[in-house]
Design an enzyme around this catalytic site. Structure first.
Site, PDB file in Angstrom:
ATOM      1  N   TRP A  60     -72.164  36.900  25.446  1.00 42.00           N
ATOM      2  CA  TRP A  60     -71.244  36.414  25.790  1.00 42.00           C
ATOM      3  C   TRP A  60     -70.109  36.829  26.347  1.00 42.00           C
ATOM      4  O   TRP A  60     -68.903  35.743  26.676  1.00 42.00           O
ATOM      5  CB  TRP A  60     -71.239  35.496  24.166  1.00 42.00           C
ATOM      6  CG  TRP A  60     -71.823  34.297  24.363  1.00 42.00           C
ATOM      7  CD1 TRP A  60     -72.911  33.914  24.746  1.00 42.00           C
ATOM      8  CD2 TRP A  60     -71.746  33.211  23.174  1.00 42.00           C
ATOM      9  NE1 TRP A  60     -73.541  32.348  23.986  1.00 42.00           N
ATOM     10  CE2 TRP A  60     -72.954  32.128  23.150  1.00 42.00           C
ATOM     11  CE3 TRP A  60     -70.474  33.083  21.974  1.00 42.00           C
ATOM     12  CZ2 TRP A  60     -73.163  31.055  22.096  1.00 42.00           C
ATOM     13  CZ3 TRP A  60     -71.425  31.924  20.853  1.00 42.00           C
ATOM     14  CH2 TRP A  60     -72.344  31.112  21.013  1.00 42.00           C
ATOM     15  N   LYS A  61     -70.023  37.496  25.640  1.00 37.75           N
ATOM     16  CA  LYS A  61     -68.991  38.620  26.435  1.00 37.75           C
ATOM     17  C   LYS A  61     -67.268  38.677  25.799  1.00 37.75           C
ATOM     18  O   LYS A  61     -67.136  37.898  24.273  1.00 37.75           O
ATOM     19  CB  LYS A  61     -68.316  38.698  27.621  1.00 37.75           C
ATOM     20  CG  LYS A  61     -69.821  39.378  28.242  1.00 37.75           C
ATOM     21  CD  LYS A  61     -69.853  39.318  30.258  1.00 37.75           C
ATOM     22  CE  LYS A  61     -71.015  39.470  30.787  1.00 37.75           C
ATOM     23  NZ  LYS A  61     -70.859  39.657  32.076  1.00 37.75           N
ATOM     24  N   HIS A  87     -72.872  48.728  28.608  1.00 35.53           N
ATOM     25  CA  HIS A  87     -72.970  47.773  29.273  1.00 35.53           C
ATOM     26  C   HIS A  87     -71.305  48.341  30.496  1.00 35.53           C
ATOM     27  O   HIS A  87     -70.555  48.745  30.031  1.00 35.53           O
ATOM     28  CB  HIS A  87     -71.853  46.505  28.962  1.00 35.53           C
ATOM     29  CG  HIS A  87     -71.483  45.271  29.734  1.00 35.53           C
ATOM     30  ND1 HIS A  87     -71.440  45.293  30.883  1.00 35.53           N
ATOM     31  CD2 HIS A  87     -73.389  44.483  30.017  1.00 35.53           C
ATOM     32  CE1 HIS A  87     -71.198  43.591  31.262  1.00 35.53           C
ATOM     33  NE2 HIS A  87     -72.945  43.539  31.003  1.00 35.53           N
ATOM     34  N   GLU A  92     -79.030  46.241  35.170  1.00 37.50           N
ATOM     35  CA  GLU A  92     -77.939  44.909  35.294  1.00 37.50           C
ATOM     36  C   GLU A  92     -77.487  46.484  36.120  1.00 37.50           C
ATOM     37  O   GLU A  92     -75.800  46.102  36.243  1.00 37.50           O
ATOM     38  CB  GLU A  92     -77.407  45.225  34.223  1.00 37.50           C
ATOM     39  CG  GLU A  92     -77.493  43.960  33.264  1.00 37.50           C
ATOM     40  CD  GLU A  92     -76.711  43.546  32.332  1.00 37.50           C
ATOM     41  OE1 GLU A  92     -76.910  42.091  33.178  1.00 37.50           O
ATOM     42  OE2 GLU A  92     -75.308  44.043  32.090  1.00 37.50           O
TER      43      GLU A  92
HETATM   44  P1  13P Z   1     -74.009  37.270  34.551  1.00 34.75           P
HETATM   45  O1  13P Z   1     -74.824  36.348  33.945  1.00 34.75           O
HETATM   46  O2  13P Z   1     -72.327  36.545  34.769  1.00 34.75           O
HETATM   47  O3  13P Z   1     -74.099  37.812  36.033  1.00 34.75           O
HETATM   48  O4  13P Z   1     -73.522  38.334  33.902  1.00 34.75           O
HETATM   49  C1  13P Z   1     -74.593  39.177  33.833  1.00 34.75           C
HETATM   50  C2  13P Z   1     -74.177  40.343  32.431  1.00 34.75           C
HETATM   51  O5  13P Z   1     -73.300  40.961  32.423  1.00 34.75           O
HETATM   52  C3  13P Z   1     -74.723  40.981  31.356  1.00 34.75           C
HETATM   53  O6  13P Z   1     -74.504  41.090  30.312  1.00 34.75           O
END
Ligand code: 13P
Length: 256
Positions: free
Chosen positions: A15-16, A101, A173
């Site tokens: 969810w950041k 991350h 990622e």
């Molecule tokens: P998004 O799905 O918004 O591109 O983000 C990916 C992410 O950083 C998940 O940790």
């Protein structure tokens, strides 16, 4: 949805820096419990720290839904103002924690060695760390993706070599794909996942079934299936779409 080895695949919602008490209430009000009961996918939600307990309470009613965190400190206890330890995460029911991350590498200057220590600390507490790795656009263009991934993974291998580790979860990622709407091509992610598994298997005494490679970067309810169907992509790390109950419902209703 399992591969030949019957591994259960997993969707992790990062969810950041998003969410509120209202949003959480609304999210769970609209997430049908039955959808998760027979699901072949596990779901992990990693909310901001203050909401861990709220989300933890909400997910008790759901099968196959687990609590995650977005980061952890290197220290266990003491005078470290503003930090959260693996002990506290365990105490509030966290089962998975994201480390390294790219946003933490970028905005908090986290380095590979420090991230490896976090990985080990979490494993010691029985929390499953999810190590994020990935190349920038210029690194991709100059053909350096594999060497960047090895550089980011090597410290973990060295750190846990002589420990009793549970399993290794890595989220690939590509930095250029995060939040941009430009996801990497699923076949190319499959190749990268194979490469990462091969690299770890060559350097660590671990069985393949304890090795999990996830993909993250602009995954949504429309494109997720192409990734999750690949044999070496064991799960997905989703940012933006994971805070939308509609997207999560769509994903889980497509996978039985
Ligand atoms: P998004 O799905 O918004 O591109 O983000 C990916 C992410 O950083 C998940 O940790």
């Amino acid at each position: 949805m399992t591969n030949g080895k019957m591994k259960k695949k997993i969707i992790i919602g990062n969810w950041k820096l998003n969410g509120s008490l209202n949003m959480i209430e609304n999210f769970f009000k609209n997430l049908r419990i039955e959808m998760f009961q027979s699901s072949a996918l596990d779901f992990v939600i990693a909310p901001p720290f203050p909401y861990l307990m709220n989300v933890g309470r909400m997910i008790r009613r759901y099968h196959n839904v687990f609590l995650g965190a977005q980061n952890v400190d290197l220290h266990l206890i003491g005078a470290y103002t503003g930090e959260i330890s693996s002990l506290i995460l365990k105490d509030v029911g966290v089962k998975y924690t994201i480390v390294g991350h790219s946003e933490r590498r970028m905005y908090h200057l986290e380095k590979d060695a420090e991230i490896a220590k976090k990985f080990l600390l979490l494993q010691k507490e029985g929390i499953i760390p999810i190590l994020c790795v990935g190349e920038s656009l210029s690194e991709k263009r100059s053909g350096n993706t594999e060497s960047i991934l090895m550089k980011q993974i090597r410290p973990i291998i060295e750190m846990i070599r002589n420990t009793d580790f549970l399993k290794i979860m890595i989220a690939y990622e590509p930095v250029w794909s995060i939040g941009t709407g430009n996801s990497e091509d699923p076949s190319s992610v499959q190749k990268t996942a194979e490469f990462i598994k091969g690299y770890i298997l060559d350097n660590l005494d671990i069985r393949r079934e304890f090795l999990f490679i996830h993909y993250g970067g602009s995954v949504n309810s429309k494109n997720f299936q192409e990734f999750i169907e690949k044999p070496d992509i064991d799960g997905l790390l989703i940012g933006k779409c994971s805070i939308e109950y509609r997207s999560i419902s769509e994903i889980f209703s497509k996978i039985k």
